[in-house]
Design a protein around this motif. Sequence first.
Motif, short mmCIF file in Angstrom:
data_model
loop_
_atom_site.label_atom_id
_atom_site.label_comp_id
_atom_site.label_asym_id
_atom_site.label_seq_id
_atom_site.Cartn_x
_atom_site.Cartn_y
_atom_site.Cartn_z
N LEU A 21 -60.54 -31.26 -65.61
CA LEU A 21 -59.66 -30.12 -65.35
C LEU A 21 -60.35 -28.80 -65.67
O LEU A 21 -60.18 -27.80 -64.96
N THR A 22 -61.16 -28.79 -66.72
CA THR A 22 -61.90 -27.57 -67.07
C THR A 22 -62.89 -27.22 -65.97
O THR A 22 -62.97 -26.06 -65.53
N GLU A 23 -63.64 -28.21 -65.49
CA GLU A 23 -64.60 -27.98 -64.40
C GLU A 23 -63.89 -27.51 -63.14
O GLU A 23 -64.38 -26.63 -62.42
N ALA A 24 -62.73 -28.09 -62.84
CA ALA A 24 -61.98 -27.68 -61.64
C ALA A 24 -61.48 -26.25 -61.78
O ALA A 24 -61.50 -25.48 -60.81
N ALA A 25 -61.02 -25.86 -62.98
CA ALA A 25 -60.57 -24.48 -63.21
C ALA A 25 -61.71 -23.49 -63.00
O ALA A 25 -61.54 -22.44 -62.37
N VAL A 26 -62.89 -23.85 -63.49
CA VAL A 26 -64.08 -23.00 -63.27
C VAL A 26 -64.37 -22.89 -61.78
O VAL A 26 -64.61 -21.80 -61.25
N GLY A 27 -64.34 -24.01 -61.07
CA GLY A 27 -64.60 -24.00 -59.63
C GLY A 27 -63.61 -23.13 -58.85
O GLY A 27 -63.99 -22.43 -57.91
N ILE A 28 -62.34 -23.18 -59.25
CA ILE A 28 -61.33 -22.35 -58.60
C ILE A 28 -61.66 -20.88 -58.79
O ILE A 28 -61.61 -20.09 -57.83
N LEU A 29 -62.03 -20.49 -60.01
CA LEU A 29 -62.34 -19.07 -60.24
C LEU A 29 -63.64 -18.66 -59.56
O LEU A 29 -63.77 -17.51 -59.13
N GLN A 30 -64.58 -19.57 -59.42
CA GLN A 30 -65.78 -19.25 -58.66
C GLN A 30 -65.43 -18.94 -57.20
O GLN A 30 -65.97 -18.01 -56.62
N SER A 31 -64.53 -19.72 -56.62
CA SER A 31 -64.17 -19.51 -55.22
C SER A 31 -63.36 -18.22 -55.03
O SER A 31 -63.51 -17.55 -54.02
N ILE A 32 -62.51 -17.88 -56.00
CA ILE A 32 -61.74 -16.63 -55.90
C ILE A 32 -62.65 -15.43 -56.11
O ILE A 32 -62.55 -14.44 -55.39
N GLY A 33 -63.50 -15.48 -57.12
CA GLY A 33 -64.51 -14.45 -57.32
C GLY A 33 -63.99 -13.10 -57.80
O GLY A 33 -64.66 -12.09 -57.59
N ALA A 34 -62.82 -13.05 -58.42
CA ALA A 34 -62.26 -11.80 -58.91
C ALA A 34 -62.37 -11.75 -60.44
O ALA A 34 -62.32 -12.78 -61.11
N GLY A 35 -62.50 -10.54 -60.98
CA GLY A 35 -62.60 -10.37 -62.42
C GLY A 35 -61.24 -10.35 -63.08
O GLY A 35 -60.22 -10.05 -62.46
N HIS A 36 -61.25 -10.69 -64.37
CA HIS A 36 -60.05 -10.70 -65.22
C HIS A 36 -58.94 -11.58 -64.67
O HIS A 36 -57.77 -11.23 -64.69
N VAL A 37 -59.33 -12.74 -64.19
CA VAL A 37 -58.39 -13.74 -63.69
C VAL A 37 -58.52 -14.99 -64.56
O VAL A 37 -59.61 -15.30 -65.04
N PHE A 38 -57.41 -15.67 -64.78
CA PHE A 38 -57.49 -16.96 -65.46
C PHE A 38 -56.80 -18.03 -64.63
O PHE A 38 -55.89 -17.75 -63.85
N ALA A 39 -57.29 -19.25 -64.80
CA ALA A 39 -56.68 -20.43 -64.18
C ALA A 39 -56.51 -21.47 -65.26
O ALA A 39 -57.45 -21.75 -66.02
N ILE A 40 -55.31 -22.02 -65.34
CA ILE A 40 -55.01 -23.14 -66.23
C ILE A 40 -54.62 -24.31 -65.34
O ILE A 40 -53.74 -24.17 -64.50
N LEU A 41 -55.28 -25.43 -65.52
CA LEU A 41 -54.89 -26.66 -64.84
C LEU A 41 -54.33 -27.60 -65.90
O LEU A 41 -54.94 -27.76 -66.97
N ILE A 42 -53.16 -28.20 -65.62
CA ILE A 42 -52.53 -29.08 -66.60
C ILE A 42 -52.08 -30.39 -65.96
O ILE A 42 -51.72 -30.44 -64.79
N ARG A 43 -52.11 -31.42 -66.79
CA ARG A 43 -51.52 -32.73 -66.48
C ARG A 43 -50.74 -33.16 -67.71
O ARG A 43 -50.99 -32.69 -68.81
N GLU A 44 -49.83 -34.09 -67.52
CA GLU A 44 -48.98 -34.61 -68.60
C GLU A 44 -48.04 -33.55 -69.15
O GLU A 44 -47.59 -33.65 -70.30
N ALA A 45 -47.78 -32.54 -68.36
CA ALA A 45 -46.81 -31.49 -68.67
C ALA A 45 -46.57 -30.72 -67.38
O ALA A 45 -47.32 -30.88 -66.41
N PHE A 46 -45.55 -29.92 -67.38
CA PHE A 46 -45.27 -29.04 -66.25
C PHE A 46 -45.45 -27.60 -66.70
O PHE A 46 -45.31 -27.30 -67.90
N PRO A 47 -45.71 -26.68 -65.78
CA PRO A 47 -45.82 -25.27 -66.18
C PRO A 47 -44.60 -24.78 -66.97
O PRO A 47 -44.77 -23.99 -67.91
N ILE A 48 -43.41 -25.26 -66.64
CA ILE A 48 -42.21 -24.83 -67.35
C ILE A 48 -42.31 -25.09 -68.86
O ILE A 48 -41.72 -24.39 -69.67
#
Length: 162
Positions: free
Chosen positions: A65-92
Amino acid sequence: MDFKTIRVNIPDGANIILGQTHFIKTAEDLYEILAGASPHIKFGVAFTEASGPCLIRHEGNDNSLTEAAVGILQSIGAGHVFAILIREAFPINVLNSVKLCPEVCRIYCATANPLEVIVAETEQGRGIMGVIDGSSPKGIENDSDKAARKNLLRQFGYKVKT
């Protein structure tokens, strides 16, 4: 200025929280929030610096999940952005705590749906203009749709079973 649409690849069985933030301690603070939310949650966090070395900082308790979050931000390419990927829980389960993190400026989305990020690019860099989260509405719920929605919430444990 150019506009681009970036398709985000959310790993199977995961949800993403995508947002804007402003300070280098974001990755560690979000790690602490998520780790404290549940002993069962699996997550990866990535954050893009917008000054200095402009690195993608990352933390997590699940390497994929950490590697996937990094990959997502690499593809977006914008500064001051964060991505959290989670399993075994919901965003709520973590969203209000994430919003209260002092570095978090805004949440763009929290979803497991197909996701596209609309990015503007200038000579200075890139910024997120918005997101396309899932599909357009296809109709209005009827009584059986309403019953199915209520049943799903009870299956997840969010409402009292009757």
